[in-house]
Design a protein around this motif. Sequence first.
Motif, PDB file in Angstrom:
ATOM      1  N   MET A   1       0.845  -1.192   0.000  1.00 59.57           N
ATOM      2  CA  MET A   1       0.000   0.000   0.000  1.00 59.57           C
ATOM      3  C   MET A   1       0.877   1.238   0.000  1.00 59.57           C
ATOM      4  O   MET A   1       1.900   1.295   0.689  1.00 59.57           O
TER       5      MET A   1
ATOM      6  N   GLU B   1      -3.665   4.936   6.126  1.00 56.82           N
ATOM      7  CA  GLU B   1      -2.900   4.381   7.242  1.00 56.82           C
ATOM      8  C   GLU B   1      -3.771   3.454   8.092  1.00 56.82           C
ATOM      9  O   GLU B   1      -3.358   2.351   8.481  1.00 56.82           O
TER      10      GLU B   1
ATOM     11  N   SER C   1      -6.447   1.877   7.098  1.00 59.04           N
ATOM     12  CA  SER C   1      -6.790   0.685   6.316  1.00 59.04           C
ATOM     13  C   SER C   1      -5.644  -0.317   6.313  1.00 59.04           C
ATOM     14  O   SER C   1      -5.867  -1.527   6.393  1.00 59.04           O
ATOM     15  N   ALA C   2      -4.410   0.189   6.234  1.00 59.63           N
ATOM     16  CA  ALA C   2      -3.249  -0.706   6.314  1.00 59.63           C
ATOM     17  C   ALA C   2      -3.223  -1.402   7.673  1.00 59.63           C
ATOM     18  O   ALA C   2      -2.968  -2.612   7.760  1.00 59.63           O
TER      19      ALA C   2
ATOM     20  N   ARG D   1      -3.539  -5.428   8.520  1.00 58.23           N
ATOM     21  CA  ARG D   1      -2.569  -6.116   9.385  1.00 58.23           C
ATOM     22  C   ARG D   1      -3.287  -6.827  10.540  1.00 58.23           C
ATOM     23  O   ARG D   1      -2.983  -7.985  10.853  1.00 58.23           O
TER      24      ARG D   1
ATOM     25  N   VAL E   1       1.514  -6.567   5.408  1.00 62.53           N
ATOM     26  CA  VAL E   1       1.337  -5.295   4.703  1.00 62.53           C
ATOM     27  C   VAL E   1       2.644  -4.513   4.686  1.00 62.53           C
ATOM     28  O   VAL E   1       3.276  -4.322   5.720  1.00 62.53           O
TER      29      VAL E   1
ATOM     30  N   PHE F   1       3.574  -0.793   3.903  1.00 63.86           N
ATOM     31  CA  PHE F   1       2.907   0.507   3.714  1.00 63.86           C
ATOM     32  C   PHE F   1       3.950   1.607   3.553  1.00 63.86           C
ATOM     33  O   PHE F   1       4.901   1.697   4.333  1.00 63.86           O
TER      34      PHE F   1
END
Length: 228
Positions: A170, A185, A187-188, A192, A198, A200
Amino acid sequence: MAEGAATLLETIERDTGADPQWSVLWLHGLGADGNDFVPILPELVRRDWPAMRFVFPHAPVRGVTINNGMRMRAWYDIRDFDLANRADEQGVMESVAQVGALIEREIARGIPASRIFLAGFSQGGAITLAAGLRRREPLAGLVGLSTYVPAAGSAGAALVEAAKSQPLFMGHGTQDPVVPFAAGEQSAAWMRQHGFEVEFHRYPMPHSVCAEEIRDLGDWMSRRLAAG
């Protein structure tokens, strides 16, 4: 949903070599079309990568509520600026089914799911994450750029255990006025917390992509290709 899955979207395709052994499905953002990300290929693709097929679908044309009902290419209707209520859930599911049909076409053409990447920007990234959560046959990886998990409050109920093995890249701009950086942030972090690996990255840019992001994505894909 079945009807959406039966209808293959129109696509643009670019092969990086003869007899591709990997595929990348790349979903554009609101109001754009499949042509939008074709120009990044010279920046993204590395000389040592195996032959790949890039597939850039065109989203269906539909009315978009926040744009006064104007008809444009969109993966789902946007009803509200508030991210929690932004995505039209039926539209999301129709697009997830249509993307699933394109993945099945790649499998039928000889590319196993384990060698297919699903990528998307903004709205296309939201569909990538929504589809990724539901994958019973894991893909090589997921890529979500300047995006968010649609309907995160209820998305966990759709999560399939096998999907968690899909690595996720991402990237998000810290100056994004369309999908706020905090939403990317969060959503990441949500992905996780639900078991995904992830990677990011943040970039000093608005709602767009930049050369540094394409470089980081290329590095990430190189690792995935080597592992595959």
